[in-house]
Design a protein around this motif. Sequence first.
Motif, short mmCIF file in Angstrom:
data_model
loop_
_atom_site.label_atom_id
_atom_site.label_comp_id
_atom_site.label_asym_id
_atom_site.label_seq_id
_atom_site.Cartn_x
_atom_site.Cartn_y
_atom_site.Cartn_z
N GLU A 254 1.65 7.92 0.40
CA GLU A 254 0.88 9.01 1.00
C GLU A 254 0.87 10.26 0.12
O GLU A 254 1.30 11.34 0.54
N ALA B 32 7.42 -7.34 10.35
CA ALA B 32 6.72 -6.14 9.88
C ALA B 32 5.69 -6.54 8.83
O ALA B 32 4.63 -5.91 8.71
N HIS C 31 -4.08 7.50 4.34
CA HIS C 31 -4.74 7.56 5.65
C HIS C 31 -6.14 8.14 5.52
O HIS C 31 -6.92 8.10 6.46
N TYR D 245 12.30 -6.30 10.23
CA TYR D 245 13.44 -5.40 10.40
C TYR D 245 14.30 -5.89 11.56
O TYR D 245 15.49 -5.71 11.59
N GLN D 246 13.57 -6.49 12.56
CA GLN D 246 14.29 -7.03 13.73
C GLN D 246 13.85 -8.47 13.93
O GLN D 246 12.69 -8.80 13.64
N PRO E 127 -3.67 1.23 10.13
CA PRO E 127 -3.11 2.13 11.14
C PRO E 127 -1.62 2.39 10.95
O PRO E 127 -0.94 1.65 10.22
N SER E 128 -1.15 3.41 11.60
CA SER E 128 0.26 3.75 11.56
C SER E 128 1.08 2.57 12.06
O SER E 128 0.74 1.95 13.06
N GLY E 129 2.13 2.24 11.31
CA GLY E 129 2.99 1.13 11.70
C GLY E 129 2.49 -0.23 11.23
O GLY E 129 3.10 -1.26 11.53
N ALA E 130 1.38 -0.26 10.47
CA ALA E 130 0.80 -1.54 10.03
C ALA E 130 1.68 -2.26 9.02
O ALA E 130 1.64 -3.48 8.90
N GLY E 131 2.45 -1.48 8.23
CA GLY E 131 3.32 -2.11 7.23
C GLY E 131 3.09 -1.62 5.81
O GLY E 131 3.64 -2.18 4.86
N LYS E 132 2.31 -0.57 5.65
CA LYS E 132 1.96 -0.07 4.31
C LYS E 132 3.19 0.37 3.51
O LYS E 132 3.38 -0.01 2.36
N THR E 133 4.03 1.19 4.14
CA THR E 133 5.23 1.68 3.45
C THR E 133 6.17 0.52 3.14
O THR E 133 6.80 0.48 2.08
N THR E 134 6.24 -0.43 4.07
CA THR E 134 7.12 -1.58 3.84
C THR E 134 6.67 -2.37 2.61
O THR E 134 7.49 -2.79 1.80
#
Length: 251
Positions: free
Chosen positions: A171, A17, A204, A11-12, A36-43
């Motif tokens: 989720e 990501a 999760h 993203y940056q 974990p949160s922020g790991a990249g699952k949604t991406t």
Amino acid sequence: MLEVKHLEKSYQKDKPALTDINFSVEPGTFVAIIGPSGAGKTTILRSLNQLIKDDGGQILLDGGDIRTANKTQLRHYRRQIGMVFQNYNLVERLTVIENVLHGRLGYKSTFAGIFGRYTEEEKQEALTLLSKVGLEDFALQRCSELSGGQKQRVGIARSLIQHPKIILCDEPIASLDPASSQTVMKLLKDLTTEFNIICIANLHQIGLAKDYADRIIGIRDGKMAFDEKADMLSEEILRTLYDQNTTEGLG
Ligand SMILES: Nc1ncnc2c1ncn2[C@@H]1O[C@H](COP(=O)(O)OP(=O)(O)OP(=O)(O)O)[C@@H](O)[C@H]1O
């Protein structure tokens, strides 16, 4: 078959990501993506139907690359990829069957879609799918009157009426109580087998992922950290994945 090869996304600048994500999934497989949160699952999930434009790699559905599809081809691929959301994304003031029928919109002209023109076959199929998710008696009820678990089952029926090859679930049980979570996970597992589709769910809830998914992919810091049959997921792997001394509280 779905094949993801060398998928990359930042993203940056200089803050990847996703780095070199590789996996393939056969029809009839229920995959849970954990981490974990922020790991990249949604991406990962959103790259699969190109809601997020990734930076490199290949996403092959039965050999065709979704990443390089033109507008018309992408519309065609998206019909084959159903989505199930944490917050259901239903039109609450409309009835259950109307919401299920919305899953057919990708097959219609804008005109037919706006005027809610559905064939008798489509309506029959919506009823059949509602009975598969245990909501045959709720077809004419407004969605606003349903419980969270019932709403999610409407969301699942809506994705199935697309005749998808893949269902992506972001989720899907995060807003549900334990009993409804079990019902929804069992339903996803059973329908994946019955319709011989690929189901990929970000979760999760590790316990439920182990109980219901065929396979678990673990993501950490945007990289593949685990990809095995669900029963291979050990406490030790979980501790590494989540960087914790204990796996207590991971569900
Ligand atoms: N739109 C965005 N702009 C900038 N950075 C983003 C954006 N979306 C996600 N990120 C970053 O990319 C990384 C992966 O995010 P992602 O949402 O895929 O993680 P996740 O595993 O789904 O997390 P969660 O379990 O909390 O939903 C995180 O570092 C996040 O901050």
